[in-house]
Structures are given as C-alpha cells and as structure tokens.
Write an enzyme that holds these catalytic residues in place. Structure first.
Site, mmCIF file in Angstrom:
data_model
loop_
_atom_site.group_PDB
_atom_site.id
_atom_site.type_symbol
_atom_site.label_atom_id
_atom_site.label_comp_id
_atom_site.label_asym_id
_atom_site.label_seq_id
_atom_site.Cartn_x
_atom_site.Cartn_y
_atom_site.Cartn_z
ATOM 1 N N LYS A 96 10.125 -2.446 -10.794
ATOM 2 C CA LYS A 96 9.225 -2.019 -9.720
ATOM 3 C C LYS A 96 7.790 -2.278 -10.146
ATOM 4 O O LYS A 96 7.434 -2.052 -11.300
ATOM 5 C CB LYS A 96 9.471 -0.525 -9.459
ATOM 6 C CG LYS A 96 8.505 0.161 -8.498
ATOM 7 C CD LYS A 96 8.910 1.622 -8.317
ATOM 8 C CE LYS A 96 7.857 2.424 -7.556
ATOM 9 N NZ LYS A 96 8.235 3.839 -7.375
ATOM 10 N N ASP B 112 12.931 6.598 -10.731
ATOM 11 C CA ASP B 112 11.917 5.571 -10.984
ATOM 12 C C ASP B 112 11.085 6.036 -12.176
ATOM 13 O O ASP B 112 10.250 6.937 -12.051
ATOM 14 C CB ASP B 112 11.016 5.390 -9.757
ATOM 15 C CG ASP B 112 11.747 4.818 -8.541
ATOM 16 O OD1 ASP B 112 12.992 4.909 -8.496
ATOM 17 O OD2 ASP B 112 11.071 4.304 -7.628
ATOM 18 N N LYS C 79 11.390 -4.015 -6.604
ATOM 19 C CA LYS C 79 10.719 -3.097 -5.678
ATOM 20 C C LYS C 79 9.207 -3.226 -5.781
ATOM 21 O O LYS C 79 8.612 -2.791 -6.757
ATOM 22 C CB LYS C 79 11.141 -1.652 -5.983
ATOM 23 C CG LYS C 79 10.442 -0.593 -5.106
ATOM 24 C CD LYS C 79 10.950 0.805 -5.433
ATOM 25 C CE LYS C 79 10.133 1.884 -4.717
ATOM 26 N NZ LYS C 79 10.624 3.250 -5.008
#
Length: 259
Positions: A167, A102, A201
């Site tokens: 995300k 990430d 996400k």
C-alpha cells in the site's frame, strides 16, 4: 455506460472506505458503515481504528452487509521500528476482530539503510495474521521514501516477508498516492511473479472517478485486464465515494475527511 461510469462502478467495489481521524467517534464510524452500503453497491471494506471494530461489525451485520470487510491500522502512522510494539498492536487488532490489518513499514529505518527490521516486522505480523486468516497490507509510505530505488526496495522486502498487499501511504503525510509510485510498486509485483498472491492499494489523494480510472488503467496495463478485483486491488479513500456516487447518478452523503 461510459468509460468513466464503468470505472466509477469498478472503483466503488474496490474501496476501503476510510476514517482514521483523531476525532473519530462511534457516531462517525456508524455513519461510515451506512455509507459503505450504497444504491450503487457496497464498498469492499471499511478502514477504521481498532477500537471501533466491534461496533462496526455489529452495524454492518444489522444493516445486512456482513460481507463488507473490516480493515484497521497498526504501527500507524509513524512507522516506528519497534517490532514488538507493531506485533502487539497487530495481535490486538486481530483480537478486536479485524479482517485485514494495514501495518506501516518502518520506512525511516530503510532510509537509514536498515533493511532487516522491515523484513522482520512484516514477517512477524504476517505470522500473526496468517494464523487468524487475516489479510496483511503493508504501508510503505512512498511520499516519504521519495526515491524510486527505496520504493522498490520497500516493496520487495514487504513481499518477501509475506505481505498480501503493498500500500502506498498512510494519508497522513504531505505526499500520498501518486501514479508514479503506483507504477513502481505494481511493476515489482509483476516482475517478482507474485500477482496471484499479492495485491496493491493506492491510498490518500485519490478523490475523483477520473483519478481512480487512471489507477485502474495503469493496473490493467501492467498486470493485465483480468487482475484487478477486490483480492488484488483496493483504493484507500474517503472523499472519493461521494464523487463516485455522483458520477454514477446517486447523490450520496459525502465524507468530510480528506484522506
């Protein structure tokens, strides 16, 4: 099974159970691995700092859950605009054995009208991840971008540069995941026609089964009710797990973190 328990069961299987605290220790990461395996089922992944990956891999294997994926973070949490550093951190995370990375998008650069550095950073990290069959999630930090146009632009740039997921947040700023930002981001995925290959996400601030259910309903509405699975949707959370387990009738150990 009520709608809420069904949503809780679904959310549990989509969780990236997270600890990203400065005071993380081997003991805390080991406990996180144990929590990821619950009576109600396993979480999709854990998310930890890179240095803990070898330990987590060992613990997950020893407890019989090697399928729980290990995610980590790079260029975190500030989203600086140095591509070489972000790439080096991503390569190091891969070397540690991450299944997923990430990376924080250089959102301040975008706010200053520099779109290129974000594209180049994500693209460089994607090349490194693709070579190792590692999933790349890009954190755009919606709570700092604030404006819908910037959230949309960061999502588009990340997707065009090869992101496997977009995300919302690091969990380290005052405003993290919101339904409003989630709607913008999933609509970008839908409108670009990349729902097969790009996931979403929400992270930070999703703490109850009721809140998780709202995100799942939104995803079903925008992307269709067959889209949500662990390849296309994750929750980045820690304290959510205890609430989900309570909802499902399992008194679980609760995380002390407030991610």
């Amino acid at each position: 099974m009520t709608d809420l328990t069904a949503a809780a069961q679904r959310a549990l299987s989509l969780m990236d159970l997270t600890t990203l605290n400065d005071n993380d220790t081997d003991e805390k990461v080991t406990a996180l691995c144990h929590q990821a395996k619950s009576l109600a089922g396993n979480t999709a992944a854990i998310c930890i700092y890179p240095r803990f990956i070898p330990l987590a891999r060992k613990v997950l294997r020893e407890q019989g859950t090697p399928e729980i994926r290990i995610a980590t973070v790079t260029n975190f949490p500030h989203g600086h605009d140095d591509i070489d550093i972000a790439l080096a951190e991503t390569q190091a995370a891969i070397a540690y054995g991450a299944d997923e990375v990430d990376v924080v998008f250089p959102y301040r650069a975008l706010m200053a009208s520099n779109e290129q550095v974000g594209f180049e950073m994500v693209k460089a990290c994607k090349v490194a991840c693709a070579e190792a069959d590692v999933l790349l999630k890009v954190i755009i930090e919606t709570g700092e971008l604030k404006e819908a146009s910037l959230i949309r632009k960061a999502s588009e740039i990340s997707i065009n540069a090869g992101a496997d997921f977009i995300k919302t947040s690091t969990g380290k700023v005052p405003v993290n995941a919101t339904l409003a930002s989630a709607e913008i981001m999933m609509k970008v995925i839908h409108e670009m026609g990349v729902g097969e290959t790009v996931g979403f996400k929400p992270a930070g601030g999703v703490r109850t089964a009721e809140e998780a259910a709202q995100y799942l309903a939104l995803a079903d509405h925008i992307m269709g009710d067959k889209w949500v699975d662990a390849r296309h949707f994750r929750f980045g959370a820690s304290s959510l797990l205890g609430n989900l387990l309570n909802t499902l009738g399992h008194q679980g150990q609760k995380q002390s973190s407030h991610y």
